[in-house]
Design an enzyme around this catalytic site. Sequence first.
Site, PDB file in Angstrom:
ATOM      1  N   ILE A 198       0.996  -1.319   0.038  1.00 22.16           N
ATOM      2  CA  ILE A 198       0.083   0.003  -0.122  1.00 22.16           C
ATOM      3  C   ILE A 198       0.791   1.344  -0.059  1.00 22.16           C
ATOM      4  O   ILE A 198       0.289   2.267  -0.395  1.00 22.16           O
ATOM      5  CB  ILE A 198      -0.801  -0.056   1.152  1.00 22.16           C
ATOM      6  CG1 ILE A 198      -2.148   0.931   0.856  1.00 22.16           C
ATOM      7  CG2 ILE A 198      -0.218   0.331   2.378  1.00 22.16           C
ATOM      8  CD1 ILE A 198      -3.371   0.518   1.784  1.00 22.16           C
ATOM      9  N   ASP A 227       0.947  -0.556   9.490  1.00 22.05           N
ATOM     10  CA  ASP A 227       1.045   0.855  10.177  1.00 22.05           C
ATOM     11  C   ASP A 227       2.590   1.013  10.316  1.00 22.05           C
ATOM     12  O   ASP A 227       2.789   2.237  10.175  1.00 22.05           O
ATOM     13  CB  ASP A 227       0.582   0.374  11.752  1.00 22.05           C
ATOM     14  CG  ASP A 227       0.243   1.596  12.450  1.00 22.05           C
ATOM     15  OD1 ASP A 227       0.432   3.053  11.971  1.00 22.05           O
ATOM     16  OD2 ASP A 227       0.045   1.820  13.785  1.00 22.05           O
ATOM     17  N   ASN A 241      -3.600   1.648  15.611  1.00 22.24           N
ATOM     18  CA  ASN A 241      -4.210   1.227  16.894  1.00 22.24           C
ATOM     19  C   ASN A 241      -4.719   2.168  17.506  1.00 22.24           C
ATOM     20  O   ASN A 241      -4.562   3.409  17.131  1.00 22.24           O
ATOM     21  CB  ASN A 241      -3.012   0.272  17.667  1.00 22.24           C
ATOM     22  CG  ASN A 241      -1.838   1.107  17.730  1.00 22.24           C
ATOM     23  OD1 ASN A 241      -1.928   2.117  18.447  1.00 22.24           O
ATOM     24  ND2 ASN A 241      -0.800   0.768  17.219  1.00 22.24           N
ATOM     25  N   GLY A 286       2.930  -4.140  11.400  1.00 26.77           N
ATOM     26  CA  GLY A 286       2.264  -4.600  10.242  1.00 26.77           C
ATOM     27  C   GLY A 286       2.318  -3.290   9.031  1.00 26.77           C
ATOM     28  O   GLY A 286       3.023  -2.572   8.753  1.00 26.77           O
ATOM     29  N   SER A 322      -7.826  -5.202  10.343  1.00 27.56           N
ATOM     30  CA  SER A 322      -7.845  -6.240  11.387  1.00 27.56           C
ATOM     31  C   SER A 322      -7.638  -7.521  11.212  1.00 27.56           C
ATOM     32  O   SER A 322      -7.526  -8.449  11.876  1.00 27.56           O
ATOM     33  CB  SER A 322      -9.350  -6.213  12.042  1.00 27.56           C
ATOM     34  OG  SER A 322      -9.534  -5.139  12.724  1.00 27.56           O
ATOM     35  N   TYR A 353      -4.131  -8.471  14.439  1.00 26.55           N
ATOM     36  CA  TYR A 353      -5.573  -8.312  15.246  1.00 26.55           C
ATOM     37  C   TYR A 353      -6.166  -9.910  14.948  1.00 26.55           C
ATOM     38  O   TYR A 353      -7.276 -10.046  15.705  1.00 26.55           O
ATOM     39  CB  TYR A 353      -6.223  -7.015  14.990  1.00 26.55           C
ATOM     40  CG  TYR A 353      -5.764  -5.919  15.780  1.00 26.55           C
ATOM     41  CD1 TYR A 353      -4.635  -5.933  16.607  1.00 26.55           C
ATOM     42  CD2 TYR A 353      -6.542  -4.653  15.518  1.00 26.55           C
ATOM     43  CE1 TYR A 353      -4.230  -4.746  17.416  1.00 26.55           C
ATOM     44  CE2 TYR A 353      -5.965  -3.488  16.266  1.00 26.55           C
ATOM     45  CZ  TYR A 353      -4.978  -3.631  16.983  1.00 26.55           C
ATOM     46  OH  TYR A 353      -4.670  -2.366  17.660  1.00 26.55           O
ATOM     47  N   GLY A 409      -4.661  -8.970  10.075  1.00 26.56           N
ATOM     48  CA  GLY A 409      -3.183  -9.282  10.384  1.00 26.56           C
ATOM     49  C   GLY A 409      -2.988  -9.456  11.755  1.00 26.56           C
ATOM     50  O   GLY A 409      -3.441 -10.631  12.387  1.00 26.56           O
TER      51      GLY A 409
HETATM   52  P1  ADP Z   1      -4.121  -5.179  11.953  1.00 28.55           P
HETATM   53  O1  ADP Z   1      -3.447  -5.100  13.321  1.00 28.55           O
HETATM   54  O2  ADP Z   1      -5.363  -4.326  11.940  1.00 28.55           O
HETATM   55  O3  ADP Z   1      -4.459  -6.897  11.920  1.00 28.55           O
HETATM   56  P2  ADP Z   1      -1.838  -5.548  10.452  1.00 28.55           P
HETATM   57  O4  ADP Z   1      -0.995  -4.509   9.839  1.00 28.55           O
HETATM   58  O5  ADP Z   1      -1.270  -6.478  11.246  1.00 28.55           O
HETATM   59  O6  ADP Z   1      -3.217  -4.865  11.040  1.00 28.55           O
HETATM   60  O7  ADP Z   1      -2.555  -6.112   9.131  1.00 28.55           O
HETATM   61  C1  ADP Z   1      -3.632  -5.923   8.388  1.00 28.55           C
HETATM   62  C2  ADP Z   1      -3.324  -6.377   6.910  1.00 28.55           C
HETATM   63  O8  ADP Z   1      -2.459  -5.523   6.226  1.00 28.55           O
HETATM   64  C3  ADP Z   1      -2.640  -7.681   6.721  1.00 28.55           C
HETATM   65  O9  ADP Z   1      -3.339  -8.307   5.979  1.00 28.55           O
HETATM   66  C4  ADP Z   1      -1.232  -7.689   6.425  1.00 28.55           C
HETATM   67  O10 ADP Z   1      -1.010  -8.478   5.683  1.00 28.55           O
HETATM   68  C5  ADP Z   1      -1.418  -6.329   5.603  1.00 28.55           C
HETATM   69  N1  ADP Z   1      -0.370  -5.745   5.516  1.00 28.55           N
HETATM   70  C6  ADP Z   1       0.920  -5.515   6.144  1.00 28.55           C
HETATM   71  N2  ADP Z   1       1.922  -4.488   5.494  1.00 28.55           N
HETATM   72  C7  ADP Z   1       1.119  -4.028   4.417  1.00 28.55           C
HETATM   73  C8  ADP Z   1       1.545  -3.435   3.198  1.00 28.55           C
HETATM   74  N3  ADP Z   1       2.783  -2.739   3.234  1.00 28.55           N
HETATM   75  N4  ADP Z   1       0.656  -2.898   2.313  1.00 28.55           N
HETATM   76  C9  ADP Z   1      -0.785  -3.556   2.456  1.00 28.55           C
HETATM   77  N5  ADP Z   1      -0.927  -4.345   3.004  1.00 28.55           N
HETATM   78  C10 ADP Z   1      -0.203  -4.647   4.230  1.00 28.55           C
END
Ligand code: ADP
Length: 165
Positions: free
Chosen positions: A10, A33, A23, A31, A117, A121, A119
Amino acid sequence: MRLTLIQGDITTQEVDAIVNAANSRMRGGGGVDGAIHAAGGRAILDDCVQRFPHGLPTGQAGWTTAGELPADWVIHVVGPNWNAGQRDPSLLAACYRNALAVADELSAQTMAIPAVSAGIYGWPLEDAARIAVETVRSTPSKVEEARFVLFSKEIHAAFEAAAAE
Ligand code: ADP
């Protein structure tokens, strides 16, 4: 609104706004964030501190600068933490609805959205995908393209299946 699904990162999306799965502390995290803060630079954290001194509640959305990212804004949403017992689907739907409302406030025409949520979460993937697609599809907004950017093949496939329903 055009709803598109791609597998990718992203942080590289050339859109008006990207959505962050933040969060409630709003001071960065792991992740997506962590990836957004790392790629966008210190300006995002500084803006978070200024605009969200007390953080942001679960289900809510708010915006900051996107710093050095190609996007103009980051729209932060706080997804419900399934692993911590926050399992009310309306909280996850609220993230997408509120993100679209913020995009309208910003007059953003294109936005990139991750699987909130799904990943760290721990929200079950199929359920997370269905809520995401249904909510974005059914929420009226002026956004022209809502692009789900899914990080893994598995998550991309779950979203494809949800979109085909
Ligand atoms: P949450 O804590 O809300 O679960 P995460 O960041 O752990 O958030 O995960 C949310 C989603 O974002 C997961 O599917 C993860 O694989 C994805 N993710 C992690 N890094 C990236 C990125 N650079 N671009 C897009 N999606 C990502």
